[in-house]
Motif scaffolding. Structure first.
Motif, PDB file in Angstrom:
ATOM      1  N   ARG A  17       0.835  -1.193   0.000  1.00  0.00           N
ATOM      2  CA  ARG A  17       0.000   0.000   0.000  1.00  0.00           C
ATOM      3  C   ARG A  17       0.873   1.248   0.000  1.00  0.00           C
ATOM      4  O   ARG A  17       1.859   1.350   0.712  1.00  0.00           O
ATOM      5  N   LYS A  18       0.488   2.233  -0.845  1.00  0.00           N
ATOM      6  CA  LYS A  18       1.262   3.468  -0.897  1.00  0.00           C
ATOM      7  C   LYS A  18       1.016   4.291   0.347  1.00  0.00           C
ATOM      8  O   LYS A  18      -0.087   4.293   0.901  1.00  0.00           O
ATOM      9  N   GLU A  19       2.027   5.029   0.752  1.00  0.00           N
ATOM     10  CA  GLU A  19       1.916   5.814   1.965  1.00  0.00           C
ATOM     11  C   GLU A  19       0.937   6.987   1.794  1.00  0.00           C
ATOM     12  O   GLU A  19       0.262   7.389   2.739  1.00  0.00           O
ATOM     13  N   VAL A  20       0.882   7.551   0.620  1.00  0.00           N
ATOM     14  CA  VAL A  20      -0.064   8.619   0.314  1.00  0.00           C
ATOM     15  C   VAL A  20      -0.842   8.199  -0.929  1.00  0.00           C
ATOM     16  O   VAL A  20      -0.261   7.958  -1.975  1.00  0.00           O
ATOM     17  N   GLU A  21      -2.153   8.093  -0.774  1.00  0.00           N
ATOM     18  CA  GLU A  21      -3.011   7.612  -1.867  1.00  0.00           C
ATOM     19  C   GLU A  21      -3.945   8.709  -2.365  1.00  0.00           C
ATOM     20  O   GLU A  21      -4.563   9.419  -1.573  1.00  0.00           O
ATOM     21  N   GLN A  22      -4.010   8.826  -3.679  1.00  0.00           N
ATOM     22  CA  GLN A  22      -4.922   9.790  -4.296  1.00  0.00           C
ATOM     23  C   GLN A  22      -5.649   9.122  -5.450  1.00  0.00           C
ATOM     24  O   GLN A  22      -5.112   8.208  -6.086  1.00  0.00           O
ATOM     25  N   ASP A  23      -6.842   9.604  -5.729  1.00  0.00           N
ATOM     26  CA  ASP A  23      -7.567   9.195  -6.917  1.00  0.00           C
ATOM     27  C   ASP A  23      -6.861   9.843  -8.106  1.00  0.00           C
ATOM     28  O   ASP A  23      -6.748  11.054  -8.155  1.00  0.00           O
ATOM     29  N   PRO A  24      -6.377   9.066  -9.066  1.00  0.00           N
ATOM     30  CA  PRO A  24      -5.610   9.665 -10.168  1.00  0.00           C
ATOM     31  C   PRO A  24      -6.450  10.498 -11.126  1.00  0.00           C
ATOM     32  O   PRO A  24      -5.907  11.317 -11.881  1.00  0.00           O
ATOM     33  N   GLY A  25      -7.771  10.314 -11.095  1.00  0.00           N
ATOM     34  CA  GLY A  25      -8.646  11.018 -12.027  1.00  0.00           C
ATOM     35  C   GLY A  25      -8.536  10.395 -13.413  1.00  0.00           C
ATOM     36  O   GLY A  25      -8.312   9.192 -13.518  1.00  0.00           O
ATOM     37  N   PRO A  26      -8.706  11.143 -14.490  1.00  0.00           N
ATOM     38  CA  PRO A  26      -8.812  12.596 -14.470  1.00  0.00           C
ATOM     39  C   PRO A  26     -10.211  13.085 -14.103  1.00  0.00           C
ATOM     40  O   PRO A  26     -11.180  12.394 -14.313  1.00  0.00           O
ATOM     41  N   PHE A  27     -10.240  14.274 -13.555  1.00  0.00           N
ATOM     42  CA  PHE A  27     -11.478  14.974 -13.295  1.00  0.00           C
ATOM     43  C   PHE A  27     -11.652  15.966 -14.445  1.00  0.00           C
ATOM     44  O   PHE A  27     -10.790  16.791 -14.682  1.00  0.00           O
ATOM     45  N   ASN A  28     -12.767  15.832 -15.142  1.00  0.00           N
ATOM     46  CA  ASN A  28     -13.089  16.751 -16.239  1.00  0.00           C
ATOM     47  C   ASN A  28     -14.277  17.596 -15.809  1.00  0.00           C
ATOM     48  O   ASN A  28     -15.372  17.066 -15.602  1.00  0.00           O
ATOM     49  N   VAL A  29     -14.063  18.882 -15.627  1.00  0.00           N
ATOM     50  CA  VAL A  29     -15.134  19.741 -15.117  1.00  0.00           C
ATOM     51  C   VAL A  29     -15.255  20.978 -15.995  1.00  0.00           C
ATOM     52  O   VAL A  29     -14.280  21.415 -16.616  1.00  0.00           O
ATOM     53  N   PRO A  30     -16.447  21.571 -16.051  1.00  0.00           N
ATOM     54  CA  PRO A  30     -16.600  22.825 -16.809  1.00  0.00           C
ATOM     55  C   PRO A  30     -16.124  24.002 -15.981  1.00  0.00           C
ATOM     56  O   PRO A  30     -16.069  23.937 -14.735  1.00  0.00           O
ATOM     57  N   GLU A  31     -15.811  25.070 -16.676  1.00  0.00           N
ATOM     58  CA  GLU A  31     -15.447  26.315 -15.977  1.00  0.00           C
ATOM     59  C   GLU A  31     -16.543  26.684 -15.003  1.00  0.00           C
ATOM     60  O   GLU A  31     -17.733  26.547 -15.303  1.00  0.00           O
ATOM     61  N   GLY A  32     -16.155  27.160 -13.854  1.00  0.00           N
ATOM     62  CA  GLY A  32     -17.116  27.609 -12.863  1.00  0.00           C
ATOM     63  C   GLY A  32     -17.559  26.526 -11.892  1.00  0.00           C
ATOM     64  O   GLY A  32     -18.190  26.825 -10.872  1.00  0.00           O
ATOM     65  N   ALA A  33     -17.208  25.285 -12.180  1.00  0.00           N
ATOM     66  CA  ALA A  33     -17.618  24.176 -11.312  1.00  0.00           C
ATOM     67  C   ALA A  33     -16.797  24.157 -10.031  1.00  0.00           C
ATOM     68  O   ALA A  33     -15.717  24.750  -9.944  1.00  0.00           O
ATOM     69  N   THR A  34     -17.331  23.455  -9.049  1.00  0.00           N
ATOM     70  CA  THR A  34     -16.596  23.179  -7.813  1.00  0.00           C
ATOM     71  C   THR A  34     -16.121  21.733  -7.867  1.00  0.00           C
ATOM     72  O   THR A  34     -16.896  20.842  -8.229  1.00  0.00           O
ATOM     73  N   VAL A  35     -14.876  21.519  -7.526  1.00  0.00           N
ATOM     74  CA  VAL A  35     -14.331  20.162  -7.579  1.00  0.00           C
ATOM     75  C   VAL A  35     -13.554  19.880  -6.296  1.00  0.00           C
ATOM     76  O   VAL A  35     -12.943  20.791  -5.730  1.00  0.00           O
ATOM     77  N   ALA A  36     -13.643  18.647  -5.845  1.00  0.00           N
ATOM     78  CA  ALA A  36     -12.962  18.273  -4.602  1.00  0.00           C
ATOM     79  C   ALA A  36     -12.066  17.072  -4.831  1.00  0.00           C
ATOM     80  O   ALA A  36     -12.462  16.116  -5.518  1.00  0.00           O
ATOM     81  N   PHE A  37     -10.875  17.134  -4.282  1.00  0.00           N
ATOM     82  CA  PHE A  37      -9.931  16.027  -4.333  1.00  0.00           C
ATOM     83  C   PHE A  37      -9.703  15.498  -2.932  1.00  0.00           C
ATOM     84  O   PHE A  37      -9.622  16.264  -1.982  1.00  0.00           O
ATOM     85  N   ASN A  38      -9.569  14.178  -2.845  1.00  0.00           N
ATOM     86  CA  ASN A  38      -9.305  13.559  -1.556  1.00  0.00           C
ATOM     87  C   ASN A  38      -7.972  12.841  -1.575  1.00  0.00           C
ATOM     88  O   ASN A  38      -7.473  12.450  -2.627  1.00  0.00           O
ATOM     89  N   CYS A  39      -7.456  12.655  -0.387  1.00  0.00           N
ATOM     90  CA  CYS A  39      -6.153  12.015  -0.245  1.00  0.00           C
ATOM     91  C   CYS A  39      -6.128  11.339   1.121  1.00  0.00           C
ATOM     92  O   CYS A  39      -6.644  11.897   2.094  1.00  0.00           O
ATOM     93  N   THR A  40      -5.565  10.151   1.188  1.00  0.00           N
ATOM     94  CA  THR A  40      -5.392   9.493   2.481  1.00  0.00           C
ATOM     95  C   THR A  40      -3.922   9.161   2.680  1.00  0.00           C
ATOM     96  O   THR A  40      -3.185   8.938   1.716  1.00  0.00           O
TER      97      THR A  40
END
Lengths: 116, 109
Positions: free
Chosen positions: B1-24
């Motif tokens: 298991r990696k010490e720091v894990e993130q969702d690699p995405g990609p996140f595709n969002v339109p301008e003006g959107a709100t986006v959230a990234f998580n990390c453990t």
């Protein structure tokens, strides 16, 4: 103020050859780090200098890698002999001394190494 | 298991959107946390530090939950210029810094 500079920006060598990467940290930064990013993987720690002393070299892959920081200024990372799996981007970063515990690392633009 | 894990995405969002990234992170000895931003073929640059109390810098809000060993980054009113890879970073034992693999964000017009 000059940032962290690295040379060369890109190096293409054949398996078995030697390559030396150089990093000039920001003037006055005691801490100097080497990191490596292999394609598709995370940036991995290689080693950390405090001035001229190796503080932590637990990330060095094997004894084909040799890092030096003579005089506590610039650092070199030599790979000898290079293997295919050594290909990647080698980043150097520097930060200020312990009393500046902001944690910010200032990175160079990286040296891209391609081993054929 | 990696010490720091993130969702690699990609996140595709339109301008003006709100986006959230998580990390453990898995190492409870981690003491300090950061978000770095890396543009394509460029070096990582510090975006912001992350504090338990939560901190905000303009359109960016970072949060740390030590009990759950979880870090988040919220970007409001996304701009085209926000397109980049966002790296979650944990530091422990002095200056030992561990990077996540990054989450890629594409903001579209």
């Amino acid at each position: 103020e000059a940032g962290v500079t690295q040379f060369p920006s890109h190096s293409v060598i054949e398996k078995g050859q030697t390559v030396t990467l150089r990093c000039d940290p920001i003037s006055g930064h005691d801490n100097l780090y080497w990191y490596r990013r292999v394609m598709g993987k995370e940036i991995k720690f290689l080693l950390h200098f405090v001035k001229e002393s190796k503080q932590d070299e637990s990330g060095m892959p094997n004894n084909r890698f040799l890092a030096e920081r003579t005089g506590g200024t610039y650092s070199t990372l030599k790979v000898q002999p290079a293997e295919l799996e050594d290909s990647g981007v080698y980043f150097c970063a520097s930060s200020q001394g312990e009393r500046f515990r902001t944690g910010e690392l200032f990175f160079g633009e990286g040296s891209r190494l391609t081993v054929l | 298991r990696k010490e720091v894990e993130q969702d690699p995405g990609p996140f595709n969002v339109p301008e003006g959107a709100t986006v959230a990234f998580n990390c453990t992170y898995s190492n409870s000895a981690s003491q300090s946390f950061f978000w770095y931003r890396q543009d394509c073929r460029k070096e990582p640059k510090l975006l912001m530090s992350v504090y338990s109390s939560g901190n905000e810098d303009g359109r960016f809000t970072a949060q740390l939950n030590r009990a759950s060993q979880y870090i988040s980054l919220l970007i409001r009113d996304s701009k085209l210029s926000d397109s980049a890879t966002y790296l979650c970073v944990a530091r422990r034992g002095g200056f030992k810094t561990i990077f996540g693999a990054g989450t890629r964000l594409f903001v579209k017009a």
